[in-house]
Structures are given as structure tokens and as C-alpha cells.
Design a protein around this motif. Sequence first.
Motif, PDB file in Angstrom:
ATOM      1  N   LEU A 141       0.911  -1.161  -0.038  1.00  0.00           N
ATOM      2  CA  LEU A 141      -0.060  -0.027  -0.065  1.00  0.00           C
ATOM      3  C   LEU A 141       0.776   1.419   0.028  1.00  0.00           C
ATOM      4  N   ASP A 142       1.911   1.154   0.699  1.00  0.00           N
ATOM      5  CA  ASP A 142       3.050   2.465   0.834  1.00  0.00           C
ATOM      6  C   ASP A 142       2.110   3.574   1.255  1.00  0.00           C
ATOM      7  N   ARG A 143       1.152   3.398   2.162  1.00  0.00           N
ATOM      8  CA  ARG A 143       0.387   4.384   2.693  1.00  0.00           C
ATOM      9  C   ARG A 143      -0.496   5.334   1.574  1.00  0.00           C
ATOM     10  N   ASP A 144      -0.763   4.447   0.443  1.00  0.00           N
ATOM     11  CA  ASP A 144      -1.597   4.883  -0.519  1.00  0.00           C
ATOM     12  C   ASP A 144      -3.081   4.216  -0.373  1.00  0.00           C
ATOM     13  N   PHE A 145      -3.893   4.949   0.556  1.00  0.00           N
ATOM     14  CA  PHE A 145      -5.240   4.132   0.878  1.00  0.00           C
ATOM     15  C   PHE A 145      -6.566   4.344  -0.004  1.00  0.00           C
ATOM     16  N   SER A 146      -6.196   5.068  -1.113  1.00  0.00           N
ATOM     17  CA  SER A 146      -7.273   5.291  -2.177  1.00  0.00           C
ATOM     18  C   SER A 146      -7.290   4.116  -2.978  1.00  0.00           C
ATOM     19  N   ALA A 147      -8.527   3.689  -3.444  1.00  0.00           N
ATOM     20  CA  ALA A 147      -8.751   2.670  -4.213  1.00  0.00           C
ATOM     21  C   ALA A 147      -9.781   2.904  -5.309  1.00  0.00           C
ATOM     22  N   ALA A 148      -9.469   2.349  -6.628  1.00  0.00           N
ATOM     23  CA  ALA A 148     -10.267   2.663  -7.603  1.00  0.00           C
ATOM     24  C   ALA A 148     -11.735   2.089  -7.583  1.00  0.00           C
ATOM     25  N   PRO A 150     -14.300  -1.265  -5.469  1.00  0.00           N
ATOM     26  CA  PRO A 150     -14.140  -2.216  -4.220  1.00  0.00           C
ATOM     27  C   PRO A 150     -13.531  -3.415  -4.228  1.00  0.00           C
ATOM     28  N   GLY A 151     -12.768  -3.987  -3.295  1.00  0.00           N
ATOM     29  CA  GLY A 151     -12.190  -5.123  -3.199  1.00  0.00           C
ATOM     30  C   GLY A 151     -10.713  -5.097  -3.620  1.00  0.00           C
ATOM     31  N   GLN A 152     -10.311  -4.002  -3.963  1.00  0.00           N
ATOM     32  CA  GLN A 152      -8.855  -3.808  -4.634  1.00  0.00           C
ATOM     33  C   GLN A 152      -7.737  -3.757  -3.443  1.00  0.00           C
ATOM     34  N   LYS A 153      -8.186  -3.078  -2.383  1.00  0.00           N
ATOM     35  CA  LYS A 153      -7.308  -3.109  -1.199  1.00  0.00           C
ATOM     36  C   LYS A 153      -8.000  -3.442  -0.023  1.00  0.00           C
ATOM     37  N   TRP A 154      -7.309  -4.452   0.583  1.00  0.00           N
ATOM     38  CA  TRP A 154      -8.206  -4.848   2.063  1.00  0.00           C
ATOM     39  C   TRP A 154      -7.124  -4.518   2.999  1.00  0.00           C
ATOM     40  N   VAL A 155      -7.133  -4.153   4.257  1.00  0.00           N
ATOM     41  CA  VAL A 155      -6.248  -4.145   5.486  1.00  0.00           C
ATOM     42  C   VAL A 155      -6.898  -4.967   6.517  1.00  0.00           C
ATOM     43  N   SER A 156      -5.950  -5.600   7.184  1.00  0.00           N
ATOM     44  CA  SER A 156      -6.617  -6.374   8.331  1.00  0.00           C
ATOM     45  C   SER A 156      -5.635  -5.969   9.840  1.00  0.00           C
ATOM     46  N   ASP A 157      -6.019  -6.354  10.887  1.00  0.00           N
ATOM     47  CA  ASP A 157      -5.431  -6.293  12.130  1.00  0.00           C
ATOM     48  C   ASP A 157      -5.702  -7.518  13.046  1.00  0.00           C
ATOM     49  N   ILE A 158      -4.881  -7.738  14.029  1.00  0.00           N
ATOM     50  CA  ILE A 158      -5.300  -9.055  14.831  1.00  0.00           C
ATOM     51  C   ILE A 158      -5.093  -8.534  16.334  1.00  0.00           C
ATOM     52  N   THR A 159      -5.969  -9.257  17.275  1.00  0.00           N
ATOM     53  CA  THR A 159      -6.169  -8.841  18.738  1.00  0.00           C
ATOM     54  C   THR A 159      -6.304 -10.169  19.116  1.00  0.00           C
ATOM     55  N   TYR A 160      -6.337 -10.225  20.538  1.00  0.00           N
ATOM     56  CA  TYR A 160      -6.374 -11.447  21.353  1.00  0.00           C
ATOM     57  C   TYR A 160      -7.286 -11.019  22.683  1.00  0.00           C
ATOM     58  N   VAL A 161      -7.914 -12.014  22.823  1.00  0.00           N
ATOM     59  CA  VAL A 161      -9.045 -12.207  23.983  1.00  0.00           C
ATOM     60  C   VAL A 161      -8.816 -13.231  24.939  1.00  0.00           C
ATOM     61  N   ARG A 162      -8.593 -12.920  26.180  1.00  0.00           N
ATOM     62  CA  ARG A 162      -8.393 -14.006  27.080  1.00  0.00           C
ATOM     63  C   ARG A 162      -9.689 -14.576  27.725  1.00  0.00           C
ATOM     64  N   THR A 163      -9.864 -16.028  27.673  1.00  0.00           N
ATOM     65  CA  THR A 163     -10.828 -16.714  28.003  1.00  0.00           C
ATOM     66  C   THR A 163     -10.629 -17.730  29.100  1.00  0.00           C
ATOM     67  N   LEU A 164     -11.536 -18.373  29.474  1.00  0.00           N
ATOM     68  CA  LEU A 164     -11.494 -19.470  30.439  1.00  0.00           C
ATOM     69  C   LEU A 164     -10.684 -20.610  29.861  1.00  0.00           C
ATOM     70  N   GLN A 165     -11.145 -20.678  28.572  1.00  0.00           N
ATOM     71  CA  GLN A 165     -10.092 -21.893  27.848  1.00  0.00           C
ATOM     72  C   GLN A 165      -8.701 -21.569  27.453  1.00  0.00           C
ATOM     73  N   GLY A 166      -8.273 -20.258  27.570  1.00  0.00           N
ATOM     74  CA  GLY A 166      -7.104 -19.924  26.892  1.00  0.00           C
ATOM     75  C   GLY A 166      -7.333 -18.590  25.916  1.00  0.00           C
TER      76      GLY A 166
END
Length: 185
Positions: A141-148, A150-166
Amino acid sequence: MERGTDRKGYFKKGREHLLQERQQIFRFMSEHRGEFAVEKMCQVFGISRSSYYDWLTRKPSKWALENDVLSQTIQDVTEQTSSRLGSPKLTHELKDRGLSVSRPRVARLMKSMGIRSVVNKKFKVCTTESNHSYAPSNNLLDRDFSAAQPGQKWVSDITYVRTLQGWLYLTVIMVYLTGKLSDGR
């Protein structure tokens, strides 16, 4: 006696630093009566012989008896809670059991008994493994967040949640331009 040769029994400056509390002095004297004369130890520690002999025959005070009961209760609670409680929570627990006690007193007794609360640091999840020989991914992406379209550029992130199972890991993928979340299909 010449200085530096035979220092056995040379107490001149020792009393300023050692055994400051009277009870400690009396206990020391009681344990070492066979080695040193009581009169000499009283002179060295700056106490009267009558106070030492009075200590030998004195019954424990009400405060000392209460401290013994509190110490035993503190020991029991500490064992039940696996040493997890510090003096504030331990004081609250003792008050719940019907004992009237202050936090500083509990802290002092804990210190004299060598009890410290066990504090575990929170587990910090590390989602990045940086100790490897792989080349990092290119920044497409090189910080170019414009898209011509839909579906051309996707972004994602990950997080974690503590539960009783782990730990559960949650990944969110967002389609640029539409701003909708994708299920990855």
C-alpha cells in the motif's frame, strides 16, 4: 588491651548498632548467659539488671498474645490463598472473620513472619515473531489508501482475548472503499 590484637569481648561500640530493641537485647542476653556475665552484658547494652530479671519472669502482654493469634490467622489465610493477598486485602479478610486489626499492624506482622504477597505480571501476548531469518513482507500500500474499485485493497489487524479456555485470536479484515468487514471469502 592493645587495639587490634584480641577483640573477644570488646563491646565498646557494638551497642550502638546491634540489638536496638529491648526484647532482642533480653533474648540475646538469655541465650548468651553461659558465655558472658549478666552484669557485664547489662553494662554493655546500657540496661539495668533488674529490668533483665523482670523480663525473665514477665508474662506475655495482652498485645503479644493478640499478635500470636493474629499471626496464626494470617498464616492460615496466607496458606488458603496461596500467598496472593497483600496487607490491604488480608486486613479486609481478617475483618470479615471478626478480628479488629489495622493494615499497618497486619503489614508489620507479615514482615516479621517473612510473608510477602505473590504478584504475577500480566501475560503479554507477543503476536510478532521477530527472531527469524525471513525477509519482511513488502509494503504494497505504501500509505496509499485510495482505491479505484471495491475489493482492490484490503487491510487487517489482529487482537487477542483471554477466555477461560485460553487465548482466542481475532483477525479483522476490512475492504477499502466500501469500509465493510469481510469474512475472508
